[in-house]
Motif scaffolding. Structure first.
Motif, PDB file in Angstrom:
ATOM      1  N   GLY A 258      -1.928   2.439  -4.642  1.00  0.00           N
ATOM      2  CA  GLY A 258      -2.383   3.461  -3.443  1.00  0.00           C
ATOM      3  C   GLY A 258      -3.807   3.916  -3.696  1.00  0.00           C
ATOM      4  N   ARG A 259      -4.025   4.481  -4.661  1.00  0.00           N
ATOM      5  CA  ARG A 259      -5.253   5.125  -5.115  1.00  0.00           C
ATOM      6  C   ARG A 259      -6.391   4.240  -5.147  1.00  0.00           C
ATOM      7  N   TYR A 260      -6.075   3.064  -5.737  1.00  0.00           N
ATOM      8  CA  TYR A 260      -7.054   1.959  -6.028  1.00  0.00           C
ATOM      9  C   TYR A 260      -7.436   1.340  -4.661  1.00  0.00           C
TER      10      TYR A 260
ATOM     11  N   VAL B 205      16.787  -1.461  -7.259  1.00  0.00           N
ATOM     12  CA  VAL B 205      16.773  -0.296  -8.043  1.00  0.00           C
ATOM     13  C   VAL B 205      15.742   0.003  -8.917  1.00  0.00           C
ATOM     14  N   ARG B 206      15.177   1.247  -8.807  1.00  0.00           N
ATOM     15  CA  ARG B 206      14.235   1.738  -9.792  1.00  0.00           C
ATOM     16  C   ARG B 206      14.544   1.946 -10.952  1.00  0.00           C
ATOM     17  N   LEU B 207      13.992   1.467 -11.991  1.00  0.00           N
ATOM     18  CA  LEU B 207      14.237   1.514 -13.283  1.00  0.00           C
ATOM     19  C   LEU B 207      13.253   2.408 -13.985  1.00  0.00           C
TER      20      LEU B 207
ATOM     21  N   PHE C 114       0.828  -1.081   0.129  1.00  0.00           N
ATOM     22  CA  PHE C 114      -0.101   0.231  -0.112  1.00  0.00           C
ATOM     23  C   PHE C 114       1.026   1.425   0.009  1.00  0.00           C
ATOM     24  N   SER C 115       0.938   2.110  -1.054  1.00  0.00           N
ATOM     25  CA  SER C 115       1.466   3.368  -1.237  1.00  0.00           C
ATOM     26  C   SER C 115       0.805   4.492  -0.063  1.00  0.00           C
ATOM     27  N   ILE C 116       1.555   4.766   0.895  1.00  0.00           N
ATOM     28  CA  ILE C 116       0.833   5.181   2.161  1.00  0.00           C
ATOM     29  C   ILE C 116       0.688   7.043   1.899  1.00  0.00           C
ATOM     30  N   LYS C 117       1.319   7.324   0.891  1.00  0.00           N
ATOM     31  CA  LYS C 117       1.266   8.783   0.409  1.00  0.00           C
ATOM     32  C   LYS C 117      -0.205   9.062   0.165  1.00  0.00           C
ATOM     33  N   THR C 118      -1.057   8.089  -0.407  1.00  0.00           N
ATOM     34  CA  THR C 118      -2.287   8.416  -0.659  1.00  0.00           C
ATOM     35  C   THR C 118      -3.288   8.549   0.553  1.00  0.00           C
TER      36      THR C 118
ATOM     37  N   GLY D 274       5.187  -1.758  -9.423  1.00  0.00           N
ATOM     38  CA  GLY D 274       4.547  -0.376  -9.204  1.00  0.00           C
ATOM     39  C   GLY D 274       2.878  -0.376  -9.072  1.00  0.00           C
ATOM     40  N   GLY D 275       2.392   0.874  -8.862  1.00  0.00           N
ATOM     41  CA  GLY D 275       0.918   0.989  -8.805  1.00  0.00           C
ATOM     42  C   GLY D 275       0.173   1.454 -10.031  1.00  0.00           C
ATOM     43  N   GLY D 276      -0.782   2.660  -9.479  1.00  0.00           N
ATOM     44  CA  GLY D 276      -1.493   3.262 -10.868  1.00  0.00           C
ATOM     45  C   GLY D 276      -2.594   3.231 -11.375  1.00  0.00           C
ATOM     46  N   PHE D 277      -3.398   1.891 -10.606  1.00  0.00           N
ATOM     47  CA  PHE D 277      -4.533   1.549 -11.197  1.00  0.00           C
ATOM     48  C   PHE D 277      -5.551   2.399 -11.021  1.00  0.00           C
ATOM     49  N   GLY D 278      -6.386   2.868 -11.824  1.00  0.00           N
ATOM     50  CA  GLY D 278      -7.632   3.991 -11.729  1.00  0.00           C
ATOM     51  C   GLY D 278      -8.797   3.584 -11.204  1.00  0.00           C
TER      52      GLY D 278
ATOM     53  N   TYR E  24      11.108   1.397   0.963  1.00  0.00           N
ATOM     54  CA  TYR E  24      11.329   2.424   0.945  1.00  0.00           C
ATOM     55  C   TYR E  24      11.688   3.036  -0.496  1.00  0.00           C
ATOM     56  N   VAL E  25      10.886   4.106  -1.103  1.00  0.00           N
ATOM     57  CA  VAL E  25      10.874   4.235  -2.499  1.00  0.00           C
ATOM     58  C   VAL E  25      11.283   5.581  -2.679  1.00  0.00           C
ATOM     59  N   PRO E  26      12.348   6.093  -2.272  1.00  0.00           N
ATOM     60  CA  PRO E  26      12.475   7.610  -2.351  1.00  0.00           C
ATOM     61  C   PRO E  26      13.267   7.980  -3.510  1.00  0.00           C
TER      62      PRO E  26
ATOM     63  N   ALA F 244       6.997   3.428   1.556  1.00  0.00           N
ATOM     64  CA  ALA F 244       7.026   4.604   2.175  1.00  0.00           C
ATOM     65  C   ALA F 244       7.906   5.597   1.080  1.00  0.00           C
ATOM     66  N   MET F 245       7.639   6.808   1.291  1.00  0.00           N
ATOM     67  CA  MET F 245       8.320   7.595   0.527  1.00  0.00           C
ATOM     68  C   MET F 245       9.333   8.640   1.166  1.00  0.00           C
ATOM     69  N   SER F 246       9.281   8.387   2.486  1.00  0.00           N
ATOM     70  CA  SER F 246      10.187   9.596   3.128  1.00  0.00           C
ATOM     71  C   SER F 246      10.437   8.850   4.659  1.00  0.00           C
TER      72      SER F 246
ATOM     73  N   GLN G 280       9.382  -0.377 -10.615  1.00  0.00           N
ATOM     74  CA  GLN G 280       9.282   0.758 -11.456  1.00  0.00           C
ATOM     75  C   GLN G 280       7.908   1.123 -10.957  1.00  0.00           C
ATOM     76  N   HIS G 281       7.520   2.268 -11.263  1.00  0.00           N
ATOM     77  CA  HIS G 281       6.359   2.765 -11.154  1.00  0.00           C
ATOM     78  C   HIS G 281       5.994   3.611 -12.365  1.00  0.00           C
ATOM     79  N   ILE G 282       4.879   3.345 -13.302  1.00  0.00           N
ATOM     80  CA  ILE G 282       4.887   4.052 -14.713  1.00  0.00           C
ATOM     81  C   ILE G 282       4.100   5.402 -14.682  1.00  0.00           C
ATOM     82  N   GLY G 283       3.186   5.097 -13.701  1.00  0.00           N
ATOM     83  CA  GLY G 283       2.113   6.301 -13.531  1.00  0.00           C
ATOM     84  C   GLY G 283       1.067   5.920 -12.704  1.00  0.00           C
ATOM     85  N   SER G 284       0.266   6.988 -12.778  1.00  0.00           N
ATOM     86  CA  SER G 284      -0.992   6.803 -11.803  1.00  0.00           C
ATOM     87  C   SER G 284      -2.554   7.266 -12.794  1.00  0.00           C
ATOM     88  N   LEU G 285      -3.403   6.356 -12.117  1.00  0.00           N
ATOM     89  CA  LEU G 285      -4.647   6.590 -12.722  1.00  0.00           C
ATOM     90  C   LEU G 285      -4.965   6.127 -14.039  1.00  0.00           C
ATOM     91  N   PHE G 286      -4.596   4.892 -14.569  1.00  0.00           N
ATOM     92  CA  PHE G 286      -5.084   4.501 -15.744  1.00  0.00           C
ATOM     93  C   PHE G 286      -6.207   3.307 -15.745  1.00  0.00           C
TER      94      PHE G 286
END
Ligand SMILES: *Cc1c(COP(=O)(O)O)cnc(C)c1O
Length: 415
Positions: free
Chosen positions: A272-274, A141-143, A55-59, A225-229, A99-101, A78-80, A190-196
């Protein structure tokens, strides 16, 4: 006819008016059944493979919601350092935190190392930093293999125009730097983006990503990664992300990859969002209705300090109007812009919406506010951040974060 929140029995035994009277306005309200339903869905994305959902807790980092995620078996991203700290408070052990900073200081990296939290580095230079701090260590490593997706350019987090991850042409250098410090690259993320809403770009990115994974002999996990809309236009009938079809297609792709390469890695995702968006709504009071030069405005206390997504990303949130504890469903409709109480022209929650004739004293219910809602709120204009309330399985309401006080506004000046 019932409104969406009625259909979901969102408010349990209470209603928006009672909640505002009891806890103050504006107010974030969460529904435990919806949150847990989503948490179970993301925990079960892959059943035929070793899998964890982080769970991406920044959401949403409300402690009660984090404890729920913990109970439902989710791991966390966690991002921080602050997010690591909060996760520990919610009961997550170090080994279930990732931790994915990006672009962090040595101190921040050291904090994660000292806490025993696996971290991912975001560039060759941060890989070098990790090597200096923790020679012989294990990390991810994040690609950024050049494929991105998302609803707005600000949330596309991979591809040639973003700051994230190690770019394709540098990927082969990762193993050289790792060797220099005797590092073990046990994860790739990786995390390609959000809300698709269309999962094909995600599957394409997974395929592309796995291709790189073959060059890393020590890998134990890959994290897609996440990003499901979620359907933010649900009142117009937008359908939800087709999770079942996605699960099937992904399962097949991963099975084929495993059969071909003979590798059995732990697969991870970071939705996260989803997980939380639909489990939260934001309530606010209508304090004024007016017409300026032919435009009608519903003036509320839902300022951009409370929910910034519409201003930041041109995001759309559905709005329901409640009066005397019930949704206003029939009668004449008008086009209104629902605006807040902050001194900014851009302080608009919902622009040009068809709503029932709205009056002072009505309650505006902003849907799908559980993700990037409270977590992005601020004290801009010295407004107080709202309380958060949970409607539990039995329909009872419970305060899960108190509203700010005036004293909170001057905390930090007592020096
Ligand atoms: C923000 C973020 C997520 C979560 O994205 P959602 O769109 O909310 O699912 C996952 N991973 C990383 C690295 C992120 O930055």
């Amino acid at each position: 006819m019932e409104s969406y929140t009625q259909q979901m029995n969102f408010f349990g035994k209470t209603n928006p008016e009672e909640l505002l009277a009891k806890y103050g306005s504006p107010l974030y309200v969460y529904n435990e059944d919806i949150l847990r339903r989503q948490m179970r869905r993301v925990a079960g994305i892959l059943v035929n493979h070793r899998f964890t959902s982080n769970f991406s807790i920044k959401t949403n980092s409300n402690l009660s919601i984090l404890r729920m995620a913990n109970e439902e078996g989710l791991n966390a991203d966690a991002m921080s350092p602050g997010e690591i700290y909060v996760l520990k408070k919610a009961g997550f052990p170090s080994e279930r935190i990732f931790y994915v900073p990006n672009n962090v200081s040595e101190e921040e990296m050291q904090y994660a190392i000292d806490e025993g939290v696996m971290l991912s580095v975001d560039s060759l230079s941060q890989l070098e930093m990790f090597g200096r701090l923790c020679p012989g260590g294990r990390l991810s490593v994040r690609l950024n293999p050049g494929v991105g997706a998302g609803h707005h350019e600000k949330v596309v987090t991979a591809g040639e125009k973003t700051k994230f991850g190690v770019a394709a042409q540098d990927i082969e250098k990762i193993n050289d730097v790792a060797k220099k410090y005797d590092l073990h690259v046990v994860g790739l993320n990786q995390h390609i983006g959000s809300l698709f809403m269309d999962y094909q770009p995600y599957l394409d990115a997974v395929t592309n990503f796995l291709h790189y994974a073959e060059d890393f002999p020590e890998l134990e996990f890959v994290d897609f990664g996440g990003g499901f809309g979620v359907p933010y236009h649900k009142l117009e009938g937008e359908s939800e992300f087709d999770l079942e079809a996605f699960k099937k297609a992904l399962d097949q792709l991963l099975t084929e990859w495993k059969n071909r390469t003979g590798r059995d890695l732990l697969f991870k995702m970071e939705p996260g969002r989803y997980t939380v968006a639909e489990g939260g709504v934001l309530l606010g009071c209508v304090h004024a209705v007016k017409e300026n030069y032919g435009h009608k405005y519903v003036g509320t206390d839902i300022g951009m300090n409370v929910l910034i997504r519409p201003e930041l990303y041109d995001s759309y949130h559905d709005v329901e109007i409640y009066r005397d504890g019930k949704p206003v469903l029939d009668g004449t409709k008008e086009i209104y812009s629902v605006v807040g109480n902050i001194c900014e022209t851009g302080d608009i929650v919902a622009k040009d919406r068809e709503l029932p004739i709205t009056q002072e004293g009505d309650v505006a219910v902003v849907l799908d506010a559980g993700a990037y809602g409270f977590s992005m709120s601020s004290n801009y204009n010295n407004r107080l951040r709202p309380a958060e309330v949970l409607i539990d399985h039995d329909g009872n309401d419970r305060l899960i974060r108190r509203r700010d006080t005036f004293e909170d506004l001057v905390r930090g000046f007592d020096i």
